[in-house]
Motif scaffolding. Structure first.
Motif, mmCIF file in Angstrom:
data_model
loop_
_atom_site.group_PDB
_atom_site.id
_atom_site.type_symbol
_atom_site.label_atom_id
_atom_site.label_comp_id
_atom_site.label_asym_id
_atom_site.label_seq_id
_atom_site.Cartn_x
_atom_site.Cartn_y
_atom_site.Cartn_z
ATOM 1 N N THR A 29 0.845 -1.209 0.000
ATOM 2 C CA THR A 29 0.000 0.000 0.000
ATOM 3 C C THR A 29 0.876 1.254 0.000
ATOM 4 O O THR A 29 2.105 1.164 0.129
ATOM 5 N N ALA A 30 0.245 2.408 -0.091
ATOM 6 C CA ALA A 30 0.979 3.684 -0.058
ATOM 7 C C ALA A 30 1.768 3.809 1.249
ATOM 8 O O ALA A 30 2.899 4.320 1.255
ATOM 9 N N ALA A 31 1.178 3.330 2.357
ATOM 10 C CA ALA A 31 1.882 3.396 3.657
ATOM 11 C C ALA A 31 3.163 2.561 3.614
ATOM 12 O O ALA A 31 4.217 2.991 4.119
ATOM 13 N N ASP A 32 3.080 1.366 2.974
ATOM 14 C CA ASP A 32 4.281 0.524 2.838
ATOM 15 C C ASP A 32 5.366 1.243 2.046
ATOM 16 O O ASP A 32 6.537 1.230 2.427
ATOM 17 N N TYR A 33 4.953 1.878 0.925
ATOM 18 C CA TYR A 33 5.933 2.579 0.091
ATOM 19 C C TYR A 33 6.563 3.748 0.847
ATOM 20 O O TYR A 33 7.765 3.996 0.727
ATOM 21 N N ASN A 34 5.754 4.474 1.620
ATOM 22 C CA ASN A 34 6.303 5.594 2.393
ATOM 23 C C ASN A 34 7.337 5.102 3.401
ATOM 24 O O ASN A 34 8.377 5.725 3.594
ATOM 25 N N ASN A 35 7.053 3.953 4.029
ATOM 26 C CA ASN A 35 8.025 3.371 4.968
ATOM 27 C C ASN A 35 9.294 2.913 4.249
ATOM 28 O O ASN A 35 10.407 3.122 4.728
ATOM 29 N N LEU A 36 9.109 2.285 3.065
ATOM 30 C CA LEU A 36 10.270 1.810 2.305
ATOM 31 C C LEU A 36 11.158 2.972 1.850
ATOM 32 O O LEU A 36 12.383 2.849 1.808
ATOM 33 N N MET A 47 13.994 -5.822 6.147
ATOM 34 C CA MET A 47 13.293 -5.915 7.435
ATOM 35 C C MET A 47 11.835 -5.474 7.286
ATOM 36 O O MET A 47 10.920 -6.110 7.814
ATOM 37 N N HIS A 48 11.632 -4.394 6.493
ATOM 38 C CA HIS A 48 10.248 -3.945 6.298
ATOM 39 C C HIS A 48 9.446 -4.966 5.486
ATOM 40 O O HIS A 48 8.286 -5.255 5.802
ATOM 41 N N LEU A 58 12.544 -13.688 1.486
ATOM 42 C CA LEU A 58 13.766 -12.932 1.768
ATOM 43 C C LEU A 58 14.420 -13.319 3.087
ATOM 44 O O LEU A 58 15.545 -12.915 3.359
ATOM 45 N N GLN A 59 13.716 -14.108 3.917
ATOM 46 C CA GLN A 59 14.199 -14.298 5.287
ATOM 47 C C GLN A 59 15.555 -15.001 5.386
ATOM 48 O O GLN A 59 16.322 -14.754 6.310
ATOM 49 N N ASN A 60 15.878 -15.864 4.431
ATOM 50 C CA ASN A 60 17.145 -16.611 4.527
ATOM 51 C C ASN A 60 18.295 -15.974 3.756
ATOM 52 O O ASN A 60 19.356 -16.584 3.602
ATOM 53 N N GLU A 61 18.067 -14.746 3.242
ATOM 54 C CA GLU A 61 19.121 -14.091 2.467
ATOM 55 C C GLU A 61 20.137 -13.431 3.407
ATOM 56 O O GLU A 61 19.762 -12.632 4.261
ATOM 57 N N PRO A 62 21.421 -13.763 3.242
ATOM 58 C CA PRO A 62 22.436 -13.184 4.140
ATOM 59 C C PRO A 62 22.775 -11.742 3.763
ATOM 60 O O PRO A 62 22.573 -11.323 2.624
#
Length: 351
Positions: A29-36, A47-48, A58-62
């Protein structure tokens, strides 16, 4: 028959339409993009995204992360969703879903031929190909020296074979005729997809006609702008325009004779849907045009979810997801290159 889809649509399409509408609710959403856009490093972006549907991918990417890794994993999620839908689909939805990938096939063919022409390693090129456009014999594209060989040795067994009838020549490849080949193939593909949707009838035909017409018009404008100042003649340019869309046929006649961006603008402003797109640009500039077209496309794709019992939602979801991946790529690149001031330049909000 238009208006009667509700009687029978859910027999075969109900489950998948519910799935795709569920996937839609997972779009950023727009809120996600603003945080990113506030993130300082790629690890902050990861992390976001871990709180979104991209988290498991993405969780296992070093660390340290690279932009390509983020884009690759996000694309993998789209591919997994697409494959799940394709496995569950019955006809004619299965064919409709396959049509959506043909555009990526064309891009992959062009990418490999162009890379081979510039003596790039085939394996490296294959890694850059879009996973939705892969087919069995794609690695052997590198052996072809001209269109005729390309068709005879490789593409005759792929779904792209019928689209090659218009552009099989014996001329050796160079950058110019590869670009002409891409646009000729895309023209044939869009016209074929358009005919297929018309044949399906009902709400699917109505909604997809509008979305594909917009795509055809956008390509006509891009072909015109990109061919200004090249040796492409007016007749050659006219041959690359699709035979449907809001601009067909009179707009195409005007675009074919345009010599600069302001003449393109003059031709397009006669069509109310495109007037607002060109109103966002000042005279003589075309840099913002892509973003304006993307914004208009996103608006139309979102509207297709307002109606039920049609296949347009599958096309719309795939396109919106691709736009989301483009957004994430742009934000990641801006963060990685420390260009935070430009982060809003190319981000197209979806909802």
């Amino acid at each position: 028959m238009y208006g009667f889809e509700a009687l029978t649509f859910n027999i075969h399409g109900g489950y998948l339409e519910a799935i795709v509408r569920g996937h839609r609710s997972g779009l950023l959403t727009a809120a996600d993009y603003n945080n990113l856009c506030q993130c300082e490093t790629l690890d902050d972006i990861k992390m976001h995204l871990s709180a979104t549907e991209y988290g498991p991918y993405l969780q296992n990417e070093p660390s340290p992360l690279h932009t390509t890794t983020i884009v690759e994993k996000c694309t993998l999620k789209l591919v997994d969703e697409y494959k799940h839908m394709l496995c569950q689909a019955t006809e004619p939805l299965a064919t409709f879903l396959e049509y959506i990938t043909y555009g990526h096939m064309i891009d992959n063919v062009v990418l490999i031929i162009t890379g081979t022409l510039h003596e790039r390693d085939v394996q490296e090129l294959l890694e850059k190909c879009h996973p939705l456009g892969m087919f069995d014999s794609i690695a052997t594209l590198a052996v072809a020296q001209n269109m005729r060989e390309l068709y005879r040795l490789v593409l005759v067994d792929t779904p792209l074979a019928p689209y090659f009838s218009e552009c099989v020549t014996s001329e050796d490849f160079d950058d110019m005729n590869i670009e002409i080949m891409r646009n000729t193939l895309y023209k044939a593909y869009l016209e074929d997809f358009y005919r297929f949707c018309k044949k399906l009838g009902g709400a699917t035909a109505e909604i997809m006609s509008d979305l594909l017409a917009f795509e055809a018009d956008r390509r006509a404008v891009n072909i015109t702008i990109n061919s200004i100042g090249t040796e492409l003649t007016r007749d050659d340019r006219r041959k690359l325009y699709s035979s449907f869309g809001l601009l067909y046929p009179y707009g195409h006649e005007e675009l074919a004779v345009c010599e600069d961006i302001d003449q393109v603008r003059g031709a397009m402003e006669k069509y109310p849907p495109y007037q607002s797109i060109f109103a966002k640009m000042s005279y003589g500039e075309s840099q913002m045009l892509d973003k304006a077209f993307y914004e208009e496309e996103v608006k139309r794709l979102c509207l297709s979810f307002e109606q039920q019992f049609h296949y347009g939602v599958f096309f719309a979801y795939m396109r919106l997801k691709e736009q989301e991946i483009r957004n994430l790529m742009w934000i990641s690149e801006c963060v990685a290159q420390n260009q935070k001031s430009r982060v809003h330049d190319s981000v197209v909000f979806i909802f």
